[in-house]
Design an enzyme around this catalytic site. Structure first.
Site, PDB file in Angstrom:
ATOM      1  N   CYS A  63      -0.447 -11.014   5.493  1.00 33.14           N
ATOM      2  CA  CYS A  63       0.591 -11.885   4.919  1.00 33.14           C
ATOM      3  C   CYS A  63       0.831 -13.143   5.753  1.00 33.14           C
ATOM      4  CB  CYS A  63       1.894 -11.115   4.713  1.00 33.14           C
ATOM      5  SG  CYS A  63       2.616 -10.421   6.207  1.00 33.14           S
ATOM      6  N   ASP A  80       6.200 -15.427  -1.997  1.00 33.28           N
ATOM      7  CA  ASP A  80       5.933 -14.138  -1.366  1.00 33.28           C
ATOM      8  C   ASP A  80       4.442 -13.822  -1.452  1.00 33.28           C
ATOM      9  OD1 ASP A  80       5.876 -11.580  -0.419  1.00 33.28           O
ATOM     10  OD2 ASP A  80       7.408 -10.791  -1.774  1.00 33.28           O
ATOM     11  N   HIS A 131       2.998 -11.129  -0.685  1.00 30.12           N
ATOM     12  CA  HIS A 131       2.757  -9.695  -0.841  1.00 30.12           C
ATOM     13  C   HIS A 131       2.483  -9.282  -2.280  1.00 30.12           C
ATOM     14  CE1 HIS A 131       5.271 -10.223   2.805  1.00 30.12           C
ATOM     15  NE2 HIS A 131       4.430  -9.348   3.299  1.00 30.12           N
TER      16      HIS A 131
END
Length: 494
Positions: free
Chosen positions: A147, A322, A324
Site C-alpha cells: 500500500c 485508498d 487497499h
C-alpha cells in the site's frame, strides 16, 4: 443468496482490516458548507437535497463517491453533495491500488512467504491459493504489503501528470485517457515499466534492504522514487531532493540545480513525523496549506501500517484515495482503471503522524514563489545550508582545553562535567548564526514534551589519535535539556 452473503461478509472483513469503517462510538463531523480543496484547487461546498444517482458530466453516477459515515463507507452511497467540477477533478487524479495476477516477483530467500494469513484475509482465498500453487516462490499480488508503494506511485503519478499535462487536465473521455496513457503506463505492473511495483521493490531491496513482500515506510518509498527518477530521465523531472527525517530544505542545494538550468523541474519528497502517536493539532493549518498549494502533488500517509494517498481536505477531514482496493493486473484498460471518483475522508485525529509530502517545483520562479508560501509553515523549513557544512575544525585537544578544569568529573558530588563518548554536546555557541532555526528558545509545539531546538554533536571515541570535529555529524534536533554545555566564549584556536 448464500453466495451474496458470503461476498458481503468478505467485503466487511476487508474494510475492517483496512480501517475503513470508523468506530461506531464516534460520529464524524459533518461540514456542509466548507470548501473542498484538491491539490491547490478550491471548490465550494453546496447544500442540496440528496440525489445520490444524479449523473456527472462524465456520465457516471454520484453514488460512486464515498463520504465519512458508516453506511457511506460500507456501501459507497453519497451522503452529501458535491459540485460536478469537484467530482471531475477528483476523477482526473491518478490513483494506484493493489493488483493481482501480475508478472511474478521472486521471493527473497530470507524474505516473507507469498502465502500468509494477511493475504488470505484481504484477497480472494481461492485466487491466492491458486497463485501459490502455480508459483510457490513468487508474489503475484501486493495485497497486504504494497500500500505504501501504491500511494508513492500515486504521488509520483500526479506529479508527472501535472508536469506534462498541466493542473487543469481533466479526464472526460477516451481522447483524454489516450493523452495521458504514456505517463500512466510507466506505472504498469511489469518489470519493463520504469515506475512499476517491480522496480520499486528492486530499488527498495538495493537502497533500503527491503525484501519482496515487506511493507515499505515513507523513507524507503522516497528513496525508491528518487532512484527510479534518476534512472529514467525521460520522465521530465530533473532532480529529486529527499529528506527522510524532516521538512528541511536547503537553499544552497536547490540553487545548484537552478545554476545549471533555471527551468529545472524538482520534486521534493519530505518524510516527516508530526507527533508521537497522533498528528499534533498544531500542524493542521500547515498540512492544509501544503495541500492548498499549486505546487502540491499530495501526501502519502494514512493510518498505522495502512497507507493512504491524501489529495485534499474539507474542514478537519482530509480527502484520500485508498490503495487497499484490489484490481486485476490488466494491459488494455490499465489507464482507465487508474481513475476513480471513490474517495474517503479521514479526520486529523485519526491520521498517522508519519507521512511523505510531495512538492513539485517547475523552475526558479516557481521556487521563489513557493518559498514565500511556506515562510510561516510549522512543517517545512527553508534553511541556507546544512549545519554539517559549517567549518568546525577544532581538534580534540582544543575541545578539552575549553575550561578544562570545569569539564572534569566531580567524584564527590557524583556529577559528570566531562565530555564522554555518546554525549550530546550543545555547540550552538560556536556555530555561525546564519538562519533563525527553531525560532524561540523553547518549542512547546512537539506534543507535551518541553524540548529545546539545539545544534548538537554526538561525541564518538574521544581518544582517537588526530581526531577532530569534522569526524562528527552536526545537526539541529529537538532534544530534552540533558546536553553537556560548552562555555562561551571558547578557545580562540577554534
Amino acid at each position: 443468496m448464500q453466495k451474496w452473503l458470503g461476498l458481503w461478509k468478505m467485503d466487511c472483513v476487508q474494510k475492517v482490516s483496512h480501517g475503513v469503517l470508523p468506530a461506531s462510538s464516534e460520529d464524524p463531523e459533518i461540514f456542509t458548507n466548507s470548501d473542498y480543496v484538491v491539490l491547490g484547487e478550491t471548490y465550494p461546498g453546496q447544500e442540496q437535497e440528496e440525489s445520490p444517482e444524479q449523473p456527472d458530466p462524465d456520465g457516471e453516477a454520484r453514488s460512486d463517491t464515498v463520504g465519512g459515515g458508516f453506511f457511506s463507507s460500507l456501501f459507497g452511497r453519497d451522503m452529501s453533495s458535491y459540485t460536478p467540477e469537484f467530482l471531475l477533478d477528483v476523477r482526473s487524479r491518478v490513483n494506484f491500488t493493489y493488483r493481482t495476477r501480475f508478472v511474478p516477483i521472486a521471493r527473497a530467500p530470507d524474505g516473507p512467504s507469498p502465502l500468509s494469513l494477511n493475504v488470505l484475509v484481504r484477497a480472494n482465498p481461492i485466487n491466492t491459493i491458486e497463485n501459490y500453487i502455480a508459483n510457490p516462490d513468487c508474489f503475484n499480488t501486493d495485497i497486504g504489503w504494497g500500500c505504501m508503494i501504491r500511494t508513492g506511485q500515486s504521488l509520483l503519478g500526479n506529479a508527472l501528470q501535472t508536469l506534462h499535462l498541466g493542473r487543469d487536465f481533466r479526464v472526460n473521455g477516451n481522447e483524454s485517457l489516450e493523452k495521458e496513457s504514456e505517463i500512466v503506463k510507466w506505472f504498469n505492473d511489469t518489470p519493463d515499466a520504469p515506475f512499476s511495483l517491480h522496480n520499486f521493490v528492486s530499488a527498495g531491496s538495493e537502497l533500503s534492504d527491503k525484501r519482496p513482500g515487506e511493507w515499505f515506510g515513507p523513507a524507503a518509498t522516497a528513496r525508491s522514487i528518487q532512484a527510479l527518477i534518476y534512472g529514467f530521465p525521460k520522465c521530465g523531472i530533473d532532480d529529486c531532493i529527499v529528506s527522510v527525517s524532516s521538512g528541511d530544505i536547503y537553499e544552497n542545494e536547490v540553487e545548484k540545480v537552478f545554476v545549471e538550468n533555471p527551468d529545472s523541474r524538482i520534486l521534493f519528497l519530505l518524510g516527516v513525523k508530526l507527533g508521537i502517536n497522533a498528528v499534533n493539532e498544531s500542524y493542521r493549518e500547515s498540512i492544509c496549506s501544503i495541500l492548498n498549494s499549486a505546487c502540491s502533488v499530495g501526501i502519502a500517509g494514512g493510518r498505522p501500517s495502512s497507507s493512504l494517498y491524501f489529495f485534499g481536505y474539507q474542514g478537519n477531514e482530509f480527502l484520500y484515495f485508498d490503495p487497499h482496493i484490489s484490481q486485476p493486473a490488466v494491459e488494455d484498460t490499465f489507464v482507465e482503471s487508474c481513475h476513480t471518483r471513490k474517495f474517503g475522508k479521514l479526520h486529523l485525529s485519526e491520521m498517522d503522524p508519519s507521512m511523505l509530502i510531495g512538492v513539485l517545483i517547475k523552475g526558479e520562479e516557481d521556487w521563489e514563489q513557493w518559498k514565500l508560501e511556506v515562510m510561516g509553515s510549522t512543517i517545512i523549513n527553508i534553511l541556507a545550508k546544512r549545519m554539517d557544512d559549517f567549518d568546525v575544525s577544532c581538534s580534540m585537544d582544543d575541545i578539552e582545553s575549553v575550561d578544562s578544569n570545569l569539564m572534569k568529573k566531580d567524584t564527590n558530588n557524583n556529577e559528570n562535567y566531562g565530555v564522554l563518548e555518546g554525549d550530546y554536546v550543545d555547540i550552538g555557541a560556536i556555530l555561525p548564526h546564519t538562519t533563525n532555526i527553531g525560532g524561540s528558545e523553547e518549542d512547546d509545539g512537539f506534543q507535551d514534551i518541553h524540548c529545546k531546538n539545539q545544534k548538537i554533536v554526538v561525541m564518538g571515541n574521544t581518544h582517537t589519535v588526530n581526531a577532530n570535529l569534522t569526524d562528527y555529524e552536526v545537526e539541529g534536533v529537538l532534544v530534552e535539556k540533558e546536553t553537556v554545555g560548552i562555555p562561551s566564549p571558547i578557545n580562540e584556536k577554534c
